[in-house]
Design a protein around this motif. Structure first.
Motif, PDB file in Angstrom:
ATOM      1  N   LEU A   5       0.799  -1.221   0.000  1.00  0.00           N
ATOM      2  CA  LEU A   5       0.000   0.000   0.000  1.00  0.00           C
ATOM      3  C   LEU A   5       0.833   1.272   0.000  1.00  0.00           C
ATOM      4  O   LEU A   5       0.800   2.030   0.960  1.00  0.00           O
ATOM      5  N   PHE A   6       1.586   1.485  -1.026  1.00  0.00           N
ATOM      6  CA  PHE A   6       2.415   2.700  -1.185  1.00  0.00           C
ATOM      7  C   PHE A   6       3.381   2.896  -0.029  1.00  0.00           C
ATOM      8  O   PHE A   6       3.803   3.998   0.247  1.00  0.00           O
ATOM      9  N   LEU A  27      -7.127  -2.323  10.140  1.00  0.00           N
ATOM     10  CA  LEU A  27      -6.953  -2.465   8.701  1.00  0.00           C
ATOM     11  C   LEU A  27      -6.492  -3.833   8.277  1.00  0.00           C
ATOM     12  O   LEU A  27      -6.726  -4.258   7.165  1.00  0.00           O
ATOM     13  N   SER A  57      -9.425  -3.549   3.811  1.00  0.00           N
ATOM     14  CA  SER A  57      -9.874  -2.217   3.396  1.00  0.00           C
ATOM     15  C   SER A  57     -10.833  -2.307   2.211  1.00  0.00           C
ATOM     16  O   SER A  57     -11.740  -1.493   2.077  1.00  0.00           O
ATOM     17  N   ILE A  71     -14.399  -2.728   3.192  1.00  0.00           N
ATOM     18  CA  ILE A  71     -14.969  -1.489   3.725  1.00  0.00           C
ATOM     19  C   ILE A  71     -15.331  -0.532   2.589  1.00  0.00           C
ATOM     20  O   ILE A  71     -16.404   0.056   2.564  1.00  0.00           O
ATOM     21  N   LEU A  72     -14.421  -0.412   1.647  1.00  0.00           N
ATOM     22  CA  LEU A  72     -14.642   0.526   0.550  1.00  0.00           C
ATOM     23  C   LEU A  72     -15.914   0.209  -0.220  1.00  0.00           C
ATOM     24  O   LEU A  72     -16.638   1.099  -0.644  1.00  0.00           O
ATOM     25  N   LEU A 113     -15.468   6.590  -4.040  1.00  0.00           N
ATOM     26  CA  LEU A 113     -14.714   5.669  -3.212  1.00  0.00           C
ATOM     27  C   LEU A 113     -15.138   4.230  -3.459  1.00  0.00           C
ATOM     28  O   LEU A 113     -14.368   3.310  -3.281  1.00  0.00           O
ATOM     29  N   SER A 151     -13.039   2.711  -5.755  1.00  0.00           N
ATOM     30  CA  SER A 151     -11.661   2.512  -5.317  1.00  0.00           C
ATOM     31  C   SER A 151     -11.536   1.160  -4.655  1.00  0.00           C
ATOM     32  O   SER A 151     -12.476   0.622  -4.100  1.00  0.00           O
ATOM     33  N   SER A 152     -10.354   0.638  -4.698  1.00  0.00           N
ATOM     34  CA  SER A 152     -10.110  -0.586  -3.962  1.00  0.00           C
ATOM     35  C   SER A 152      -8.640  -0.594  -3.584  1.00  0.00           C
ATOM     36  O   SER A 152      -7.811   0.023  -4.235  1.00  0.00           O
ATOM     37  N   ALA A 153      -8.337  -1.239  -2.507  1.00  0.00           N
ATOM     38  CA  ALA A 153      -6.950  -1.387  -2.098  1.00  0.00           C
ATOM     39  C   ALA A 153      -6.889  -2.611  -1.216  1.00  0.00           C
ATOM     40  O   ALA A 153      -7.625  -2.706  -0.243  1.00  0.00           O
ATOM     41  N   GLN A 208      -6.862   0.497  -6.801  1.00  0.00           N
ATOM     42  CA  GLN A 208      -7.511   1.284  -7.841  1.00  0.00           C
ATOM     43  C   GLN A 208      -7.953   2.548  -7.129  1.00  0.00           C
ATOM     44  O   GLN A 208      -8.635   2.475  -6.108  1.00  0.00           O
ATOM     45  N   LEU A 209      -7.541   3.700  -7.629  1.00  0.00           N
ATOM     46  CA  LEU A 209      -7.785   4.921  -6.882  1.00  0.00           C
ATOM     47  C   LEU A 209      -8.827   5.797  -7.549  1.00  0.00           C
ATOM     48  O   LEU A 209      -8.482   6.679  -8.319  1.00  0.00           O
TER      49      LEU A 209
END
Lengths: 779, 101
Positions: A184-185, A239, A265, A268-269, A277, A280-282, A313-314
């Protein structure tokens, strides 16, 4: 009291020396105890156990009291009568009371007496006390609190060690190279803390055994697994959750260790009402499997498999995925008390792909892949108490697929574009000898010779000499056939160090070494990101070479409970890559036209005070350092900042860290972590002007300005469950607040044109205090 | 200033991704806001015709006005070890073509 007789009794000699060797293991789990001191007091002779818990001591024959001290183990004694060479395995008890206390008895005087300089060894128990962003011990973040180690900013786990770039660190996980150490970055490191045993960071003297990167080696080792009984541990956080399970396969002989960690996460998203959002996915996971097996007294096998994967995916239509996969097999053979060898074979793979799925006509996927296969043989030979000789050979076969762009779906009109594969072979031979000249003076002399061959099949371009490389200066295309060599580089790497003990409490250490690096990272950002790719040296891109000299003074106070050190270093680095303005790094078939070989120099002073025992423990460090780059190749168009030295992206002169723990009682402890550093350099747009009818932006010199200073404080409270021995599970709670003061440290700074105005913005990721709760358990 | 962190708590359990939206603040270091400017010399030397050089000043990044012109400059074109030609300023004054024959 039991007396152990070593060697045949009866006709044994009563004069001379004999060698005693064996393993030190934990009595409960059978795990090797690493870094424990095994010694006798008169005469003073001792050795530290290695990564296998193995020690070898050459002692005068006769009766001795052998003492064993180590991290988190009870002080242990053995009465021995040494008659001839022999073996003694020692089981030591874990010291439960020190679980949170970190009494580092054996390591107490390591600072002063140890040979290594610029080595930071962190035990998992030390690391657990440092508060982290999401309540989970994160080894990369802890390594960042050590002097000389920095990152470009928040949310980045790329390490900049002593002014070197993030690709100059060799990260080994049970001997296999890890190319992307973060999830995650960079908010999480890719290593599950529950299975780790030790983390060693070599930033000064790198042993001759290691090579291939200029700045540091981060050697991460997992535990072997419990050889005596089944056990497990885990944690549940906001998380992520993690679980590890271990136990014997054959009691006292072999053990397994399995672990997994995943984020939720994503779940939740998907439940959010915000449509952006929702898109988005992470998510990430990592899995580990490790098996250790003792075939017999002389042979052991270790097998590790590891996989980590990220997908995100942001709020957009591009999906990013990346994964590390490694496997390693290690066979250790003891020839005799004085010689053992380890044969290791390891496979590593890193790949990422980015796919865009917003428009059926332009749907496409970009892939990158690097694989490497290492084989190495390492031997340790201890001919006498005065010498420790290490020697060995290694080879790495690289295979890189630098980029492939392909259409997705039947309607896509994207034309496929695949860059040719690159392959290379990196081999090395090394030998080093640690010589104890006098009780006060010891030196370590090492030489590594590395040889690199870039291999075909490949097409390489030749360029007009003396001018800037560009598509217009290509003079020829050379086709190199399969198995043929297209470029060869080789050279010696010397590793020298010396230690002089001024007294029992203080010492001076000096080291000089050279490193070579044949693989380069191409990065669009200054920090590590999932789209970083690695490039092999070839006929147009030379390998990097670095030299470092360092000098340190070490002094312990208050009966060795307070360690202080001052280390200073000077480094020069040749031929690392910097980018021309506007460089294209992705899918570029002639990357050499967009990069330039840069020269670098770095220097600094690192001061550290560490208290390892007592209710209050922790460390304070301060570093003053500079990291400068020069691009002046003598060819037109290849100069940056007029060919003068300029600050590198990670030149942060002042850096201070405080890591403090206070234990109120057995069950309550609190930790505080404070970081400050100078803001990193940045190239700013300064003004706008009109030329040739259009508006343009005037930029400063490269890295002429700095972003605001970095400051962050974190706080954590650990609450242990009761210490009843007969309990089903031991549990603990960690409540932590990351970024206590809510400072908005910039993660990125960017400029946007809005209605004719150019406006600057800074994005802070953790711009508010972030509280978390984690429940940890052990059974 | 915009902050998206509250979403994290509304969601009950936090998602890293939400924090990624993070806090965005304006970034205006002094050097960008400063009134300091540079002379811009825009044009090409035409050896067989009219040469036009426009002189102006750089402008602040947040300004929306056209860049200020530089008036009353003395501009010469010099041949290497040779004669020197003066360029003349032409009106109107916002943009200043200087002619060289």
């Amino acid at each position: 009291m039991k007396v152990y007789e070593i060697g045949r009794s009866g006709g044994a000699t009563t004069k001379g020396n004999a060698t005693l060797a064996g393993h030190v293991r934990d009595s409960k789990s059978g795990e090797p105890v690493i870094g424990a001191s095994v010694f006798i007091e008169s005469p003073s002779i001792g050795a530290a156990t290695d990564q296998f818990g193995y020690y070898s001591l050459t002692l005068p024959v006769g009766r001795h009291e052998l003492k064993i001290r180590g991290v988190g183990v009870k002080n242990t004694k053995r009465q021995i009568v040494l008659q001839a060479d022999g073996k003694l395995d020692i089981e030591v008890e874990e010291d439960i009371t020190t679980l949170r206390e970190v009494v580092v008895e054996a390591e107490k005087d390591k600072n002063v007496a140890g040979m290594q300089m610029g080595l930071e060894r962190l035990d998992i128990k030390t690391m657990r006390q440092v508060p982290t962003a999401f309540g989970e011990t994160d080894i990369l973040r802890i390594v960042l609190t050590l002097p000389g180690v920095k990152s470009v900013g928040e949310g980045s786990t790329g390490l900049n060690v002593r002014g070197g770039s993030t690709d100059q660190n060799l990260i080994l996980f049970n001997d296999a190279t890890i190319y992307n150490p973060s999830h995650l970055f960079g908010f999480f490191s890719a290593f599950n803390p529950d299975i780790l045993k030790t983390v060693e960071l070599y930033k000064g003297t790198v042993p001759a055994k290691f090579g291939g990167r200029l700045s540091s080696v981060l050697d991460i080792a997992t535990r072997d697994g419990n050889k005596k009984k089944f056990a497990g541990s885990g944690g549940i956080g906001l998380l992520t959750s993690r679980l590890a399970f271990e136990g014997p396969i054959i009691k006292d002989k072999s053990a397994f260790l399995l672990s997994g960690r995943t984020s939720y996460s994503n779940w939740i998203l998907k439940r959010l009402s915000n449509s952006k959002l929702k898109q988005s996915s992470a998510a990430f996971y990592d899995l580990n499997a490790h098996i250790s097996h003792e075939i017999n007294d002389k042979n052991s096998l270790y097998l590790t498999g590891y996989r980590s994967r990220d997908e995100f995916q942001l709020a957009s239509d591009s999906v990013y995925q990346y994964e590390n996969t490694t496997a390693s097999l290690k066979w250790r053979h003891t020839f005799n008390n004085r010689l053992y060898g380890v044969l290791t074979s390891a496979y590593s793979q890193y790949q990422y792909n980015i796919s865009s799925q917003d428009n059926p006509v332009t749907n496409a996927r970009l892939r990158y892949n690097i694989r490497q296969l290492n084989t190495q043989a390492d031997f340790s030979y201890l001919p006498s108490a005065k010498h420790t000789i290490d020697f060995g050979a290694s080879t790495i076969l690289y295979n890189v697929s630098p980029g492939s762009f392909s259409p997705v779906g039947g309607e896509s009109l994207i034309l496929p574009n695949t860059l040719a594969r690159e392959q290379a072979l990196e081999s090395a031979l090394y030998v080093s000898d640690l010589i104890t000249l006098t009780p006060r003076l010891s030196v370590s002399v090492g030489l590594r010779y590395s040889l690199y061959n870039a291999l075909g099949p490949r097409e390489v371009y030749a360029y007009l000499p003396g001018v800037s490389k560009s598509v217009n200066t290509i003079t020829d295309t050379l086709r190199v056939g399969k198995g043929n060599v297209l470029a060869t580089y080789h050279g010696p790497e010397y590793r020298l160090s010396a230690k002089y003990a001024l007294s029992d409490k203080s010492s001076v250490k000096l080291s000089v070494n050279r490193m070579r690096q044949y693989i380069h990272m191409l990065s669009n950002t200054a920090s590590m990101s999932p789209t970083d790719s690695w490039k092999l040296s070839d006929s147009n891109i030379r390998p990097q070479v670095g030299d470092q000299a360092s000098l340190g003074y070490y002094r312990n106070f208050k009966n060795n409970t307070i360690e202080t050190s001052v280390e200073t270093y000077y480094r020069v680095m040749h031929d690392f890559l910097d980018y021309k303005s506007g460089a294209t790094l992705l899918l570029n078939p002639h990357i050499e036209t967009d990069v330039v070989n840069a020269e670098g120099k770095a220097y600094g002073v690192e001061v550290m005070v560490r208290k390892l025992t007592g209710k209050l423990n922790g460390w304070v460090s301060y570093t003053y350092s500079r990291s400068l780059v020069q691009v002046n190749l003598g060819t037109t168009g290849d100069m940056i900042n007029g060919g003068q030295f300029y600050p590198s992206n990670f030149d942060k002169p002042h850096d201070a860290t405080l890591v403090g723990n206070y234990r109120f009682s057995r069950r309550f402890s609190a930790s505080l972590n404070v970081n400050y550093s100078t803001g990193r350099p940045i190239t700013l747009p300064l003004a706008k002007y009109v030329a040739n009818g259009s508006t343009r932006v005037f930029y400063s010199e490269r890295n002429e300005y700095r972003v605001p200073d970095y400051y962050r404080a974190d706080f954590a409270l650990n609450i242990e469950g009761s210490h009843k021995v007969k309990k089903l599970a031991h549990s603990s709670w960690t409540v932590s607040v990351y970024n206590l003061t809510g400072r908005k440290n910039p993660y990125s700074i960017y400029f946007k044109s809005e209605n004719g105005q150019i406006k600057g913005y800074q994005l802070a990721i953790f711009g508010q205090p972030i509280p978390t709760v984690t429940y940890n358990f052990k059974f | 200033m915009r902050c998206f962190l509250h979403l994290l708590y509304r969601a009950g359990l936090g998602a890293v991704l939400l924090t990624l939206a993070g806090c965005i603040d304006t970034f205006e270091p002094e050097v960008i806001a400063s009134a300091e400017n540079y002379l811009v010399v825009d044009g090409t030397i035409n050896s067989s015709g009219v040469t036009t050089i426009r002189l102006s000043r750089t402008d602040n990044l947040i300004s929306t006005a056209p860049p200020p012109a530089e008036a009353k400059a003395a501009v010469f074109i010099e041949e290497e070890a040779g004669p020197r030609y003066a360029l003349t300023e032409t009106a109107p004054a916002l943009i200043l073509p200087l002619l060289w024959r």
